[in-house]
Design a protein around this motif. Structure first.
Motif, PDB file in Angstrom:
ATOM      1  N   GLN A 157       6.298   4.469  12.289  1.00  0.00           N
ATOM      2  CA  GLN A 157       5.074   3.896  11.738  1.00  0.00           C
ATOM      3  C   GLN A 157       5.373   2.948  10.593  1.00  0.00           C
ATOM      4  O   GLN A 157       6.219   3.228   9.753  1.00  0.00           O
ATOM      5  N   LEU A 158       4.674   1.846  10.586  1.00  0.00           N
ATOM      6  CA  LEU A 158       4.907   0.827   9.563  1.00  0.00           C
ATOM      7  C   LEU A 158       4.157   1.147   8.282  1.00  0.00           C
ATOM      8  O   LEU A 158       4.427   0.572   7.244  1.00  0.00           O
TER       9      LEU A 158
ATOM     10  N   ILE B  34       8.874  -4.863   6.229  1.00  0.00           N
ATOM     11  CA  ILE B  34       7.671  -4.023   6.131  1.00  0.00           C
ATOM     12  C   ILE B  34       8.038  -2.563   6.315  1.00  0.00           C
ATOM     13  O   ILE B  34       7.592  -1.682   5.586  1.00  0.00           O
ATOM     14  N   SER B  35       8.879  -2.304   7.321  1.00  0.00           N
ATOM     15  CA  SER B  35       9.269  -0.919   7.614  1.00  0.00           C
ATOM     16  C   SER B  35       9.970  -0.273   6.435  1.00  0.00           C
ATOM     17  O   SER B  35       9.677   0.862   6.069  1.00  0.00           O
ATOM     18  N   ALA B  38       7.668   0.445   3.367  1.00  0.00           N
ATOM     19  CA  ALA B  38       6.800   1.616   3.477  1.00  0.00           C
ATOM     20  C   ALA B  38       7.500   2.870   2.962  1.00  0.00           C
ATOM     21  O   ALA B  38       6.862   3.804   2.507  1.00  0.00           O
ATOM     22  N   TYR B  43       3.277   2.857  -4.609  1.00  0.00           N
ATOM     23  CA  TYR B  43       2.041   2.071  -4.619  1.00  0.00           C
ATOM     24  C   TYR B  43       0.836   3.004  -4.620  1.00  0.00           C
ATOM     25  O   TYR B  43       0.946   4.193  -4.293  1.00  0.00           O
ATOM     26  N   HIS B  62       1.354   6.734  -3.303  1.00  0.00           N
ATOM     27  CA  HIS B  62       2.673   6.981  -2.703  1.00  0.00           C
ATOM     28  C   HIS B  62       3.731   6.748  -3.776  1.00  0.00           C
ATOM     29  O   HIS B  62       3.825   5.663  -4.351  1.00  0.00           O
ATOM     30  N   LEU B 167       2.739  -3.445   3.685  1.00  0.00           N
ATOM     31  CA  LEU B 167       1.733  -3.757   4.691  1.00  0.00           C
ATOM     32  C   LEU B 167       0.350  -3.579   4.068  1.00  0.00           C
ATOM     33  O   LEU B 167       0.021  -2.511   3.556  1.00  0.00           O
TER      34      LEU B 167
END
Lengths: 174, 322
Positions: A157-158, B34-35, B38, B43, B62, B167
């Protein structure tokens, strides 16, 4: 012959030329192939139809064999035509190039899918029973399955927000 | 002059694949950014989740601190559902059902190795390209468009912060380009500090009398050859697990498949009851479910692929005769 052919494809050949060309095309496979190629080039310049991937070898071969006249009236008509034709050709190339790299991103619209509306593609395979449902009324313990599924696929999941929210949004709420 | 024109045209044709390739390469690099963002970014913010005609607002925090990840998500509309994660342990609080589900992430340790491979494989089944720039939650962002090459998967649009890689907005699109599901930050703060209170469960003290399902999962080496999966093109097996969903229920085998973006789980368990139940399909948001009985087993096939693809996936599962 190439000039005549180009004029023919563009619908600008003289009547006496058309008769001869049609007669020649009946027997000459190469000529027919050239007509197809010229039509493809014309289509791509006018942004009509899709640009066939096989076009490139044909274009390169045609270039190797001799000049390809893409604007037939250049040969005898007014002196301004070549410039116009060049401008049109460049515009055509620009359009073709732009199509290859242009994003076709639709502005996302949050299209409502009502409970009564069938989910995507359902009709195509006759999945008449597919319906949007809360796990509590699915007759089973879908909550745990959903949590287990999301936990198992977290590595791909991104965004954890998207993964988590699916879990709690589907299993609870209003 | 005519040769000039022809050369211009040919040049344009020649330039196309190179440009497209360059575009896809840049998009894939961003996808990778992006991966990893995360996992490594701290954030906090508020985001909206839209699914069909339903929308909800949630708050997320997070924190990454010395390789430890803490996370809390709280739904702000309707029932105050909450997910709290400490590294691999996920606690899902569902006050309306008075249910606490505890589960564990399984594939985390394989994550760094898995990622580049899936990214490279993505382009076989998806067209990945840069989209236009945009603005989400007050941040100028860049978009990536991921379009499936067949009808076995959904499309995605991603908007992210080019600086951090976070993202900011994600849309799931069907084959008509309609948005099925959307997650979008309305406000976000990248970086700390994050108060401890933003990360601890607010419902934990109120769970007296709740049911607790502690889903115990263990890796199983066990493809015993009993089951054969004719998976959809591009899907490969990620894991094979044994899950104990409830203390009083039989153990469930879970086999997870993915094409790098979409994922399908197949849950296999002994069928309860003798009656033959017809195959049954439904969806929970963007997640489709297809229940199928094979022999003495009940199969639950679940994933974020279009319902017809999920049906094909389920029908491609065979119980081998012993």
């Amino acid at each position: 012959m190439k000039n005549e052919l180009s004029a023919f494809v563009d619908g600008e050949a003289e009547v006496h030329e058309i008769g001869g060309l049609l007669a020649a095309m009946r027997t000459d496979a190469d000529l027919r192939q050239s007509v197809s190629l010229y039509r493809l080039i014309g289509d791509s310049m006018r942004n009509e139809g899709s640009l066939d991937r096989d076009l490139l070898p044909g274009v390169m071969q045609a270039l190797a064999e001799g000049p390809v006249v893409l604007a037939p009236k250049i040969r005898q008509k007014a002196a301004t035509r070549p410039l116009l034709a060049l401008a049109a050709s460049l515009a055509g190339v620009a359009v073709v190039g732009w199509l290859a790299i242009a994003p076709r991103l639709p502005e996302p619209s949050l299209i409502a899918r009502t409970e009564s509306a069938a989910p995507v593609g359902v009709e195509a395979v006759n999945l008449a029973r597919v319906r949007s449902i809360s796990p509590q009324v699915s007759g089973g313990n879908m909550q745990e399955y959903l949590v287990a599924h999301q936990a198992s696929v977290s590595s791909i999941q991104l965004s954890s927000a998207a993964g988590h929210i699916r879990t709690v949004s589907a299993v609870g709420g209003q | 002059m005519s040769r000039v024109i022809a050369v211009c045209l040919a040049g344009g044709v020649l330039a196309m694949p190179a440009l497209a390739q360059e575009n896809a390469g840049a998009a894939l690099q961003w996808l990778q950014k992006i991966s990893s963002a995360a996992q490594r970014l701290t954030y906090s913010g508020v985001f909206v989740y839209q699914n069909g005609n339903r929308g909800e607002t949630s708050r997320i925090a997070h924190l990454v601190d010395n390789n430890n990840e803490s996370e809390r998500l709280e739904v702000l509309d309707g029932s105050p559902r909450e997910i709290v994660r400490q590294n691999d342990e996920i606690r899902c609080f569902l006050p309306e059902s008075k249910l606490l589900i505890i589960a564990h992430r399984n594939n985390r340790r394989s994550f760094p190795a898995l990622l580049p491979k899936s990214m490279a494989g993505l382009t076989e089944f998806y067209q990945v390209r840069k989209g236009p720039p945009g603005r989400v939650a007050g941040i100028d962002c860049q978009s990536i468009v991921i379009e499936p090459k067949d009808d076995n998967r959904y499309g995605h649009t991603l908007w992210f912060d080019p600086q951090s890689g976070l993202l900011l907005k994600e849309g799931l699109l069907n084959d008509r380009g309609e948005t099925l599901e959307m997650v979008a930050f309305t406000e976000v703060r990248i970086g700390g500090p994050i108060e401890q209170d933003a990360l601890r469960s607010h419902l934990e003290s109120k769970t007296s009398g709740w049911q607790v399902f502690n889903v115990q999962s263990s890796d199983s080496r066990g493809d015993d050859g009993q089951w054969q999966f004719h998976v959809l093109p591009g899907f490969r097996r990620l894991s094979w697990l044994k899950q104990q969903m409830r203390p009083d229920a039989p153990e469930v085998t879970q086999v997870v498949f993915s094409d790098g973006l979409a994922a399908v789980s197949v849950f296999i368990e002994p069928a309860s009851g003798q009656e033959k139940v017809a195959d049954n399909a439904f969806s929970m948001g963007a997640i489709g479910v297809y229940k199928r009985r094979i022999g003495d087993y009940q199969l639950v096939v679940m994933g974020d692929v279009p319902p017809p693809a999920l049906k094909r996936f389920a029908e491609g599962i065979e119980l081998r005769k012993k």
